[in-house]
Design a protein around this motif. Sequence first.
Motif, PDB file in Angstrom:
ATOM      1  N   LYS A  75       0.813  -1.216   0.000  1.00  0.00           N
ATOM      2  CA  LYS A  75       0.000   0.000   0.000  1.00  0.00           C
ATOM      3  C   LYS A  75       0.852   1.274   0.000  1.00  0.00           C
ATOM      4  CE  LYS A  75      -4.052  -2.147   2.133  1.00  0.00           C
ATOM      5  NZ  LYS A  75      -5.074  -2.065   3.200  1.00  0.00           N
ATOM      6  N   ARG A 115      -2.053   6.681   0.147  1.00  0.00           N
ATOM      7  CA  ARG A 115      -3.315   7.331  -0.154  1.00  0.00           C
ATOM      8  C   ARG A 115      -3.563   8.508   0.793  1.00  0.00           C
ATOM      9  NH1 ARG A 115      -7.712   6.700  -3.138  1.00  0.00           N
ATOM     10  NH2 ARG A 115      -9.715   7.412  -2.346  1.00  0.00           N
ATOM     11  N   SER A 116      -3.711   9.701   0.205  1.00  0.00           N
ATOM     12  CA  SER A 116      -4.002  10.940   0.921  1.00  0.00           C
ATOM     13  C   SER A 116      -2.912  11.329   1.922  1.00  0.00           C
ATOM     14  CB  SER A 116      -5.367  10.858   1.625  1.00  0.00           C
ATOM     15  OG  SER A 116      -6.396  10.770   0.669  1.00  0.00           O
ATOM     16  N   SER A 165      -6.055  12.387  -2.204  1.00  0.00           N
ATOM     17  CA  SER A 165      -6.021  11.574  -3.425  1.00  0.00           C
ATOM     18  C   SER A 165      -7.347  11.715  -4.154  1.00  0.00           C
ATOM     19  CB  SER A 165      -5.768  10.102  -3.078  1.00  0.00           C
ATOM     20  OG  SER A 165      -4.541   9.944  -2.405  1.00  0.00           O
TER      21      SER A 165
END
Length: 552
Positions: free
Chosen positions: A103, A488-489, A550
Amino acid sequence: MDNKDSEAEIHPLKTEDVKAQENHENSVERRIVSKQSSRLSRLSRWRTAAFFISLFLCLIIVFAFSFIIPCPERPVSERTWFRNYNNAVAYQFLAIEDVNEDKVQDVIFAFKASNGSSSFNRSCLDEGLPSPCAFVAAVSGTNGRALWERPAAEEIEWMECGIKQLGGAEAPGCLVVGKPVSLSAVDLQAGEVRWRQSSDFGANYTVLTPVAVIPDVDGDGVQDLIIFIATGDKIKTFIHSGKNGKQIGSTGSLNVDGKARYIRLNLDSSSYFLFYTENSLYAYSLKDLYSAATGMEIKLPSLEQDPQWEKNIDRTTHRLSLLSSGDIRYLAKIPGRSRENILVVNSEMATLINAQNLQTLWTLNVSRVVSEPLLGYYKPDVLGIVLESEIGPNRKKVMIVESGSGTVQWDLKLNSRAESPGPATLSTADHRSAFLIWGEYQAAGNETRSGAPLQKLYLFHPSYTNVLLELCNSTDQIIAFNATLFERSRHACYVLLRGPQPSEEPGSVSLMKRKLKEDISGSRVIWLSQVAVDSEQYIRDRLYRMRFHSRV
């Protein structure tokens, strides 16, 4: 009372019967109440037992997850990492993909050398290639550790990663176009070759990039590939199976009037390829390209033709008349309300065309654009276009243009090298963008400058319209630059690939990742105007705390 007494005297037995009946009814009621009480008592005991059993199970689950079952370890990302390769050259290619499925995004790049890094000890001879040869490598985004390296070809003409279903696998893959002509599908996770096919593109050819993925046309359940090869004034089309790499049909041929590039435009149920030269614009539907390559008609719901577009395409030459003047430098897709619009940039102006009715939406005077148009958000959720235009020797102007109206929202003049990287954007949590720009800022009135401009990286955020942050500078030749969110973000970073290119003598090649916040904390604040609204440290702190987002 007299009536009741007289009634009792007349019917003495009846009174006794009534009393007996009342006593019997009272006894029955007591037995019913007793039975109900007993049932409620048993039910209450079952409820109590169920409650304590549930509580006991919950405690067991909490205890198991807290102390017995280990939580998955979150990968700790280093703020900065480097990888160095000696006696090598690098290709102008960077891809950001999650290779090891942790991830966290990883980096894929290509270099040419006799041997790989010491992590794998792979050589060109291992793959039967002459030395030196081109290697494809994947590097962990967390710490820069090499995940895999593979000799791929003598030379790499083009490489594209993130292609889904390539080779029929579930995980995405990378397509490597090598020289001598070969197509290779490389597994993204392990670096293994899924298939390799040779092809004949002819002499003195150029691959038009990117390689396009098209719907499955050979019925094997895997998306296929269409490759465009430019040779002189002709463009050859090759359709290859995404499952095994074999060519589908024969080679198609398109006539153009010069060196061409292309973009792909997806309409509602049709797909068009727009080839543009300095003087002309050509449009071919995917259905036309497939028919030309295979000699057969194809009937797929996603390969229809758009009636409005077909009316504006010359059936003989396939020219599409959008503008009266030529000299097209760039063509770009700009998202609109219902479908993508077309941005046409020539030597004098930028024009946005409505892709539905092919009418002009706006025009903007802009001269000699030097980099691909880039999308970003100057206002919250209002899409903007970043344009860089040449305004003199080693000088450029950066503009942020609102996509809906063509209004210039912000601009900046910089000194710039010809080989400097283009800009990049990162979406922020306030529904705007952080803009990363390369150049050298020169304050008004300070005209003393000797030698070539320095390569400095600046950050601009619309919350401070009169502030630039100077993040870093580089004296090395930058081959490729990319900025992205590695998680993510969160975890906003940029990646630099530096060193000599294949046309130059081998030397030191370096790949570097830097966390954006680290550069912000040590940045230099530049005031674009004399009005200072906050202290420099306050601005650094505020932009350091800036959160990223994101976008889908």
